[in-house]
Motif scaffolding. Sequence first.
Motif, PDB file in Angstrom:
ATOM      1  N   ASP A 136    -103.187  56.279 -70.524  1.00 19.04           N
ATOM      2  CA  ASP A 136    -103.534  56.738 -71.859  1.00 19.04           C
ATOM      3  C   ASP A 136    -102.243  57.057 -72.594  1.00 19.04           C
ATOM      4  N   THR A 137    -102.346  57.227 -73.886  1.00 12.45           N
ATOM      5  CA  THR A 137    -101.167  57.497 -74.673  1.00 12.45           C
ATOM      6  C   THR A 137    -100.683  58.919 -74.515  1.00 12.45           C
ATOM      7  N   THR A 138     -99.436  59.148 -74.879  1.00  5.52           N
ATOM      8  CA  THR A 138     -98.951  60.497 -75.089  1.00  5.52           C
ATOM      9  C   THR A 138     -99.742  61.098 -76.225  1.00  5.52           C
ATOM     10  N   GLU A 139    -100.157  62.341 -76.051  1.00  6.14           N
ATOM     11  CA  GLU A 139    -100.895  62.969 -77.125  1.00  6.14           C
ATOM     12  C   GLU A 139     -99.987  63.116 -78.342  1.00  6.14           C
ATOM     13  N   ASP A 140    -100.604  63.014 -79.492  1.00  6.06           N
ATOM     14  CA  ASP A 140     -99.853  63.163 -80.735  1.00  6.06           C
ATOM     15  C   ASP A 140     -99.494  64.636 -80.887  1.00  6.06           C
ATOM     16  N   TYR A 141     -98.270  64.982 -80.487  1.00  8.40           N
ATOM     17  CA  TYR A 141     -97.891  66.395 -80.456  1.00  8.40           C
ATOM     18  C   TYR A 141     -97.849  67.021 -81.852  1.00  8.40           C
ATOM     19  N   GLN A 142     -97.551  66.212 -82.840  1.00 10.24           N
ATOM     20  CA  GLN A 142     -97.563  66.760 -84.194  1.00 10.24           C
ATOM     21  C   GLN A 142     -98.967  67.198 -84.588  1.00 10.24           C
ATOM     22  N   ARG A 143     -99.952  66.415 -84.216  1.00  7.68           N
ATOM     23  CA  ARG A 143    -101.340  66.758 -84.517  1.00  7.68           C
ATOM     24  C   ARG A 143    -101.766  67.999 -83.728  1.00  7.68           C
ATOM     25  N   ILE A 144    -101.321  68.090 -82.474  1.00  9.34           N
ATOM     26  CA  ILE A 144    -101.640  69.267 -81.674  1.00  9.34           C
ATOM     27  C   ILE A 144    -101.052  70.522 -82.306  1.00  9.34           C
ATOM     28  N   CYS A 145     -99.805  70.421 -82.743  1.00 15.61           N
ATOM     29  CA  CYS A 145     -99.164  71.574 -83.392  1.00 15.61           C
ATOM     30  C   CYS A 145     -99.915  71.993 -84.648  1.00 15.61           C
ATOM     31  N   LEU A 146    -100.371  71.004 -85.432  1.00 16.50           N
ATOM     32  CA  LEU A 146    -101.080  71.302 -86.669  1.00 16.50           C
ATOM     33  C   LEU A 146    -102.393  72.030 -86.394  1.00 16.50           C
ATOM     34  N   TYR A 147    -103.181  71.511 -85.472  1.00 18.95           N
ATOM     35  CA  TYR A 147    -104.475  72.124 -85.180  1.00 18.95           C
ATOM     36  C   TYR A 147    -104.300  73.472 -84.480  1.00 18.95           C
ATOM     37  N   TYR A 148    -103.314  73.556 -83.637  1.00 15.44           N
ATOM     38  CA  TYR A 148    -103.045  74.814 -82.938  1.00 15.44           C
ATOM     39  C   TYR A 148    -102.673  75.909 -83.928  1.00 15.44           C
ATOM     40  N   THR A 149    -101.803  75.570 -84.872  1.00 20.56           N
ATOM     41  CA  THR A 149    -101.396  76.542 -85.887  1.00 20.56           C
ATOM     42  C   THR A 149    -102.572  76.944 -86.765  1.00 20.56           C
ATOM     43  N   ALA A 150    -103.374  75.944 -87.189  1.00 19.87           N
ATOM     44  CA  ALA A 150    -104.536  76.243 -88.032  1.00 19.87           C
ATOM     45  C   ALA A 150    -105.520  77.142 -87.295  1.00 19.87           C
ATOM     46  N   GLY A 151    -105.769  76.860 -86.018  1.00 19.85           N
ATOM     47  CA  GLY A 151    -106.670  77.697 -85.244  1.00 19.85           C
ATOM     48  C   GLY A 151    -106.151  79.114 -85.102  1.00 19.85           C
ATOM     49  N   MET A 152    -104.833  79.237 -84.909  1.00 12.69           N
ATOM     50  CA  MET A 152    -104.224  80.559 -84.803  1.00 12.69           C
ATOM     51  C   MET A 152    -104.392  81.357 -86.096  1.00 12.69           C
ATOM     52  N   VAL A 153    -104.146  80.703 -87.233  1.00  8.01           N
ATOM     53  CA  VAL A 153    -104.250  81.382 -88.531  1.00  8.01           C
ATOM     54  C   VAL A 153    -105.688  81.804 -88.809  1.00  8.01           C
ATOM     55  N   VAL A 154    -106.649  80.892 -88.556  1.00 13.81           N
ATOM     56  CA  VAL A 154    -108.057  81.222 -88.800  1.00 13.81           C
ATOM     57  C   VAL A 154    -108.510  82.361 -87.904  1.00 13.81           C
ATOM     58  N   MET A 155    -108.134  82.314 -86.630  1.00 16.51           N
ATOM     59  CA  MET A 155    -108.542  83.378 -85.713  1.00 16.51           C
ATOM     60  C   MET A 155    -107.888  84.702 -86.079  1.00 16.51           C
ATOM     61  N   LEU A 156    -106.662  84.650 -86.562  1.00 12.76           N
ATOM     62  CA  LEU A 156    -105.984  85.879 -86.978  1.00 12.76           C
ATOM     63  C   LEU A 156    -106.718  86.523 -88.146  1.00 12.76           C
ATOM     64  N   GLY A 157    -107.120  85.703 -89.124  1.00 13.19           N
ATOM     65  CA  GLY A 157    -107.873  86.258 -90.256  1.00 13.19           C
ATOM     66  C   GLY A 157    -109.251  86.748 -89.845  1.00 13.19           C
ATOM     67  N   ALA A 158    -109.912  85.994 -88.949  1.00  8.68           N
ATOM     68  CA  ALA A 158    -111.268  86.362 -88.532  1.00  8.68           C
ATOM     69  C   ALA A 158    -111.290  87.572 -87.602  1.00  8.68           C
ATOM     70  N   SER A 159    -110.151  87.948 -87.073  1.00  5.86           N
ATOM     71  CA  SER A 159    -110.104  89.073 -86.129  1.00  5.86           C
ATOM     72  C   SER A 159    -110.462  90.400 -86.785  1.00  5.86           C
ATOM     73  N   PHE A 160    -110.474  90.435 -88.120  1.00  5.77           N
ATOM     74  CA  PHE A 160    -110.826  91.666 -88.824  1.00  5.77           C
ATOM     75  C   PHE A 160    -112.321  91.752 -89.107  1.00  5.77           C
ATOM     76  N   LEU A 161    -113.080  90.727 -88.746  1.00  3.30           N
ATOM     77  CA  LEU A 161    -114.523  90.765 -88.919  1.00  3.30           C
ATOM     78  C   LEU A 161    -115.152  91.674 -87.873  1.00  3.30           C
ATOM     79  N   PRO A 162    -116.354  92.179 -88.143  1.00  7.35           N
ATOM     80  CA  PRO A 162    -117.026  93.041 -87.164  1.00  7.35           C
ATOM     81  C   PRO A 162    -117.298  92.297 -85.861  1.00  7.35           C
ATOM     82  N   ALA A 163    -117.524  93.041 -84.805  1.00 12.02           N
ATOM     83  CA  ALA A 163    -117.826  92.447 -83.505  1.00 12.02           C
ATOM     84  C   ALA A 163    -119.044  91.539 -83.598  1.00 12.02           C
TER      85      ALA A 163
END
Length: 460
Positions: A136-163
Amino acid sequence: MAGMTTGQTKLANEQHTKQTAKKAAGMIDNTTAQAADSPQFDPMQSQQYTENRIKLTDIITTTNMQEPIEERFVAKRVVKLLYLIFITFLGGVLFGLLHRLHFGGILVIGFLDVLFAVLFIVFLESDRLHRGDKPDTTEDYQRICLYYTAGMVVMLGASFLPAYTVPVIAISFLLAAGLNREQALVIALFLNAQLAIANQMTAQVLSCYLLMTLLGVILTSMYEKKENRKYVEMMMLAVSVAIPILFSYLESGVPTWKLLLCVFLSGAVGMLSMHFLYDGLHRRLIWSDEISLDTIVDPSYHLVKEIKKYSQADYNHAIRVSRIAAHCAATVKADVKLSAVAGFYYRLGTFGGEPIVENGVKIAQNNCFPHTIITILSEYNGIQYPISSIESAIVHMTDTVVTKFELLDRTTLSSTWNRDMVIYQTLNDNSSSGIYDSSGLTMNQFLKIREYLAKEEELL
């Protein structure tokens, strides 16, 4: 060959076909096309060629002519791997600061984040280099970085929501839409762990989020079929409400109306995200291969330059196969660009000596080739894997004929009848051997390609 008929049809719109193929074949610098017309020599009789071939092997299988290929890291990939470590550490520190953890707690979450980042990189590299059954191919690391960063930002903002109201099911679903599911699951589970540490959440809340994360990844596979989508969207909304309510009941008894409203809104956001974002994210995953195709045949790409520099004969051969394969693909409406690029690199494994197939795949993997190209290289001459696509069959047919023409003298090929006999006999023998049986190539397509090759002037 599957679905073959015995009839042979005329080629339609031949002029348009040639223009389309020339455009795709022109991905490699047009000025190099003249090399394909230069006189060929017999590599078995050239000492200089043998020496250059050894030099090229050394260049391809080393980094700066020092490190073996197994330890080779492309510079761009290293930068992205370092970015993953940095953004993971930064995300952990931000989680700690925003949720007012004490200094020791921030150090702990930072250390754990770096540890995860290192293990995640080992996972990516191990998966890239040691994939088991089929390359299989090498994973597109640029795409991984993009989605990883987006997930981190969304989870950081959502962490202030109630349980119980963080839309973790939507986050894991969208990650799996743009990455492979293993990567999406690893990233989503880590983000949940980071959220749990920062919010100091209870076991019931964490268990709820982990279950919803798993369901989000599962729903991605169900959502691929368009006829299932409305049912999957309703399922997303239902589980986004039901699961948090049930876990809340286990923890504190009857849930409040406020919680019911919050989890319903969270589920609605997840359902809308699924409906409007999935196609765009999944399309980006598919397009990532096409971007790589342009890159690896750019005249400035290091493998292109090294092949040309150290083996003019092999470079001429690669150019010729690439251009003719593109024409053939356009003739039968196959993937022209894929055929052109795969044709150029089809004999890549020969530079590393035996075993040819494994060496070609290894070089391609270590240079981040898209999986479509690596699959065709793994099917080189049907040695290790059967030819499984029309494009792979086209490249094999073209390479076989071009190689046969290079071995014959010009006197033999001066006769049109001789040329046609060589092409017909070579391709008919290939077809009779059953090498194209798993490719999906029909008899009609086979005959069109054979007829085109018989008229192709660039073979001379």
